[in-house]
Design a protein around this motif. Structure first.
Motif, PDB file in Angstrom:
ATOM      1  N   GLY A  37       5.930   2.590  -4.859  1.00 12.47           N
ATOM      2  CA  GLY A  37       6.059   1.483  -3.918  1.00 12.47           C
ATOM      3  C   GLY A  37       4.862   0.557  -3.916  1.00 12.47           C
ATOM      4  N   ASP A  38       5.129  -0.709  -3.608  1.00 15.56           N
ATOM      5  CA  ASP A  38       4.085  -1.727  -3.557  1.00 15.56           C
ATOM      6  C   ASP A  38       3.428  -1.757  -2.185  1.00 15.56           C
TER       7      ASP A  38
ATOM      8  N   LYS B 122       3.220   3.442   6.395  1.00 20.33           N
ATOM      9  CA  LYS B 122       4.366   3.633   5.506  1.00 20.33           C
ATOM     10  C   LYS B 122       5.553   2.875   6.081  1.00 20.33           C
TER      11      LYS B 122
ATOM     12  N   PRO C 169      11.323   1.435  -3.626  1.00 17.15           N
ATOM     13  CA  PRO C 169      10.324   0.665  -4.378  1.00 17.15           C
ATOM     14  C   PRO C 169      10.932  -0.598  -4.969  1.00 17.15           C
TER      15      PRO C 169
ATOM     16  N   SER D 141       6.604  -1.000   0.317  1.00 20.19           N
ATOM     17  CA  SER D 141       6.690   0.383   0.786  1.00 20.19           C
ATOM     18  C   SER D 141       5.511   0.780   1.668  1.00 20.19           C
TER      19      SER D 141
END
Length: 535
Positions: free
Chosen positions: A388-389, A486, A492, A453
């Motif tokens: 995830g970014d 989070k 993602p 993410s």
């Protein structure tokens, strides 16, 4: 090495220490665009395979590879030292003379000047690496002009520091074309096109354009009553007034600039009798000055705005003052040659340094190493191997952290954290907002966190995070400097950049040319190739 040669090397080392002595202490110098981290991530962004314009390609990939072997702070110190030592040595060696004092004047004039100071304080270390390579590129071009064996391999290798950035690559290509001569235009162009392919290929494949508002925001500015033209002729005039040394406001400086410019031109006229391509280098210098001031001339800003609005990659024309590097080289060697008949050459070198005393000792506090707070390493550990970014808040391209003495610096998160980090790239210049070039950052400004993410919040810097957004997220870490959240239930983001194949081919082509050049210099076919007749 002869004693006179040792004097030149000692001078170059002295210049380096005079500027960088405090920088060589442990820690990282974080100022404006100069950001180094302990280990930079090797990700798609570093290779130009993201939605953003590849402005830091290929240097991000090179630094990421280097920090796999040595700490980032050592990479930074070596790069900064190379700017001064290699640049000064190259300028000194380029002058065709047997008088060491003349070479020393060239070395001082080329490295102790407003261009180097302002770009260093602005954090443009990659541009300055290219600047330091220009004298060596010029010498390689002269060897090609003389048809020396394996001269093309020397040109390839001397251009490598310059092609780490797009402006540096173009500066080196222009210098090579000017010195190699008309008969070598095609091979020089071929070398330049291939070595610069890692940045120009993804740039052409990118669909975005730069904000034309940057034309006036990044245009050359007057540093004293002499106006922008005289500031540029004196190798200054950078757009950001915050990085301009106080000595550049000296009311006598415009007069001194005129005197030094005339002296340099007289020296270039003398040099033309000894060194081929002097005329070409002088013309190239004039082009650099014109590009630097064109936005300040009638109709210039309009023409540049039209180009940036319609031509991909024309954003390179913004911040035109960087092209003054083309004038710096003939200025330095011309000024050195005119001192050849003087007995007080060292006095001239000292006087040149005296015109810019605030470059010494890291700009007297502008450049000081600091350590990253422990929170940064902790957050990196938490994100290692996590998909995830990451989005970074507050939304601002630059930071002013307390732990960095409130210096303006680029957000270090994209170069510190693993994976892909999305940070705001819009710039505020003189109260005007210059739109960024990353579509994902633009979506963050519109409160669209699709594909994000994780959210990183940086404390102790101007700006605020959206508290309503953070309440909907899961807090994973909360330290004195950073907080990590989070984003629940978000898959993602899918890769969305230029086509991979042409970008990979560009990297392969550049790497292959470098490898062939190295092998050609070592293998028998290269070492014993028969010399060709001079043109």
């Amino acid at each position: 090495m002869r004693p006179n040669g040792l004097k030149l090397y000692a001078t170059c080392a002295g210049l380096t220490l005079a500027v960088l002595a405090p920088v060589l202490m442990p820690g990282y110098v974080l100022v404006y665009d100069m950001v180094f981290t302990p280990r930079q991530p090797l990700n798609a962004v570093a290779f130009g395979l993201s939605e953003a314009l590849p402005r830091a390609v290929p240097v991000d990939a090179v630094v990421a590879l280097a920090t796999l072997v040595v700490p980032g702070q050592l990479v930074q110190k070596l790069a900064l030292a190379a700017i001064f030592f290699v640049g000064a040595l190259g300028a000194g060696k380029l002058v065709p003379t047997d008088k060491t004092g003349v070479r020393i004047v060239a070395a001082v004039a080329y490295t102790w000047n407003a261009y180097v100071a302002e770009r260093l304080f602005l954090g443009h270390w990659t541009l300055l690496l290219g600047y330091a390579a220009l004298p060596w590129v010029a010498m390689a071009g002269l060897r090609m002009r003389a048809n020396e064996p394996r001269a093309w391999t020397r040109l390839v290798l001397t251009m490598l520091p310059a092609v780490l950035s797009a402006p540096g690559g173009l500066l080196a290509l222009g210098t090579a074309l000017a010195t190699a001569g008309r008969r070598k235009v095609l091979p020089v162009l071929g070398i330049g096109v291939v070595l610069n392919a890692p940045w120009w290929v993804p740039s052409l494949l990118h669909s975005g354009l730069s904000d034309p508002a940057g034309v006036t925001a990044f245009s050359a500015r007057a540093e004293n009553w002499g106006g922008p033209v005289l500031s540029v002729l004196g190798l200054g005039g950078v757009w950001n007034g915050e990085v301009v040394p106080i000595s550049r406001t000296n009311p006598v400086l415009p007069v001194i600039t005129v005197v030094l410019t005339v002296a340099a031109l007289l020296g270039l006229r003398e040099l033309a009798r000894r060194m081929p391509a002097t005329r070409n280098l002088t013309i190239l210098g004039a082009i650099g000055v014109l590009l630097a001031v064109i936005a300040t001339l009638p109709g210039g800003a309009t023409a540049m705005t039209a180009a940036i609005e319609h031509v991909p990659g024309a954003g390179l024309l913004r911040d035109g003052q960087k092209w003054v590097a083309w004038w710096a080289l003939p200025f330095a060697i011309g000024l050195a040659v005119i001192t050849e008949r003087l007995n007080a050459r060292m006095l001239v070198a000292v006087l040149l340094m005296g015109l810019l005393p605030d470059l010494a000792w890291g700009g007297f506090g502008r450049l000081e190493p600091v350590d990253y707070p422990a929170d940064w390493a902790r957050v990196r550990e938490l994100l290692d191997d996590q998909p995830g970014d990451v989005a970074v808040l507050p939304l601002s391209a630059f930071r002013r952290f307390d732990w960095n003495d409130r210096r303006t610096q680029l957000d270090p998160a994209p170069r510190y954290l693993p994976g892909t980090t999305v940070a705001d790239d819009a710039l505020s210049v003189g109260g005007r907002l210059i739109a960024g070039e990353d579509p994902r950052a633009a979506r963050l400004r519109a409160h669209d966190y699709t594909g994000i993410s994780w959210v990183l919040v940086e404390y102790g810097t101007p700006g605020r995070a959206d508290e309503n957004l953070l309440k909907r997220l899961e807090k994973v870490y909360d330290g004195p400097e950073l907080a990590l959240y989070k984003v629940p239930g978000v898959p993602p983001a899918a890769p969305n950049g230029p086509p991979v194949a042409p970008v990979v081919l560009a990297w392969i082509a550049a790497g292959s040319l470098i490898c062939v050049s190295l092998l050609w210099r070592r293998l028998l076919v290269g070492r014993f190739a028969p010399p060709q007749r001079e043109e």
